[in-house]
Write a protein that holds these residues in place. Structure first.
Motif, PDB file in Angstrom:
ATOM      1  N   LEU A  47       0.797  -1.301  -0.022  1.00  0.00           N
ATOM      2  CA  LEU A  47      -0.076  -0.133  -0.138  1.00  0.00           C
ATOM      3  C   LEU A  47       0.792   1.317  -0.026  1.00  0.00           C
ATOM      4  O   LEU A  47       0.432   2.180   0.274  1.00  0.00           O
ATOM      5  CB  LEU A  47      -1.100   0.001   1.493  1.00  0.00           C
ATOM      6  CG  LEU A  47      -1.826  -1.286   1.292  1.00  0.00           C
ATOM      7  CD1 LEU A  47      -2.562  -1.071   2.762  1.00  0.00           C
ATOM      8  CD2 LEU A  47      -2.680  -1.246   0.267  1.00  0.00           C
ATOM      9  N   GLY A  48       2.010   1.328  -0.393  1.00  0.00           N
ATOM     10  CA  GLY A  48       2.993   2.311  -0.270  1.00  0.00           C
ATOM     11  C   GLY A  48       2.678   3.306  -1.482  1.00  0.00           C
ATOM     12  O   GLY A  48       3.022   4.686  -0.954  1.00  0.00           O
ATOM     13  N   GLY A  49       1.991   3.162  -2.228  1.00  0.00           N
ATOM     14  CA  GLY A  49       1.494   4.056  -3.394  1.00  0.00           C
ATOM     15  C   GLY A  49       0.246   4.835  -2.936  1.00  0.00           C
ATOM     16  O   GLY A  49      -0.018   6.080  -3.513  1.00  0.00           O
ATOM     17  N   LEU A  50      -0.459   4.393  -1.850  1.00  0.00           N
ATOM     18  CA  LEU A  50      -1.505   5.317  -1.341  1.00  0.00           C
ATOM     19  C   LEU A  50      -1.302   6.002  -0.360  1.00  0.00           C
ATOM     20  O   LEU A  50      -0.444   5.984   0.660  1.00  0.00           O
ATOM     21  CB  LEU A  50      -2.658   3.965  -1.176  1.00  0.00           C
ATOM     22  CG  LEU A  50      -3.170   3.091  -2.049  1.00  0.00           C
ATOM     23  CD1 LEU A  50      -3.880   1.969  -1.430  1.00  0.00           C
ATOM     24  CD2 LEU A  50      -3.870   3.639  -3.235  1.00  0.00           C
ATOM     25  N   PRO A  51      -2.256   7.253  -0.214  1.00  0.00           N
ATOM     26  CA  PRO A  51      -1.900   8.124   0.668  1.00  0.00           C
ATOM     27  C   PRO A  51      -2.598   7.422   2.083  1.00  0.00           C
ATOM     28  O   PRO A  51      -3.292   6.622   2.067  1.00  0.00           O
ATOM     29  CB  PRO A  51      -3.005   9.113   0.599  1.00  0.00           C
ATOM     30  CG  PRO A  51      -3.510   9.127  -0.801  1.00  0.00           C
ATOM     31  CD  PRO A  51      -3.041   7.635  -1.286  1.00  0.00           C
TER      32      PRO A  51
END
Length: 131
Positions: A47-51
Motif C-alpha cells: 500500500l506504499g503508493g496510497l495516501p
C-alpha cells in the motif's frame, strides 16, 4: 460454585529471540512482535503508493519506522486488559452477536398478532358547577 484452579498459563510463556544466527539483536523480540513487523512491512510494500504512505518521503521512516511503530503499539498497548487485535476481535463479535440472550442462547421473539378490531367507548362530558 467451586473454583477450579488451572495452571495452564504457566506453560504459555511467549518465546523470546535474543539473536538470529550469530547476529546478536540490540533488544530481545518475541515471535508475535516479529510477526507484526513482517505483516506491517508487507502492508507498507503493498500500500506504499496510497495516501498517507505515499506522502512519506524518507525510505527509512516509511519502510522501517512505520512498521516498527505499529509493532510497538500492537505489542505494548492494552484496552480492557487485552491487546489491540484481541480487543477489536471481541468488540466485533459483540457487535455481531444477538443482544437478547437467555442462558447464552439467542432469544427468538414470536410474531405478535395484532387484532384489527378496535373497541371504542363513547364518553360524554358533563359540565357541572361545584358548590
Amino acid at each position: 460454585m467451586k473454583k477450579i484452579r488451572s495452571y495452564s498459563s504457566i506453560w504459555s510463556v511467549e518465546k523470546v529471540i535474543y539473536a538470529i544466527n550469530d547476529l546478536r539483536l540490540p533488544f530481545p523480540i518475541t515471535f508475535s512482535q516479529m510477526a507484526w513487523f513482517v505483516a506491517c512491512e508487507f502492508a507498507v510494500l503493498a500500500l506504499g503508493g496510497l495516501p498517507p504512505l505515499s506522502m512519506i518521503d524518507g525510505a527509512l521512516l516509511k519502510y522501517f519506522g512505520v512498521p516498527a511503530g505499529i509493532t510497538w503499539f500492537m505489542s505494548r498497548k492494552t484496552w480492557d486488559g487485552k491487546k489491540p487485535f484481541r480487543f477489536v476481535r471481541s468488540y466485533t463479535a459483540y457487535l455481531l452477536r444477538p443482544k437478547q440472550t437467555f442462558a447464552g442462547k439467542p432469544v427468538k421473539l414470536k410474531r405478535v398478532h395484532i387484532r384489527p378490531e378496535i373497541t371504542t367507548v363513547r364518553s360524554e362530558v358533563i359540565h357541572a358547577v361545584s358548590d
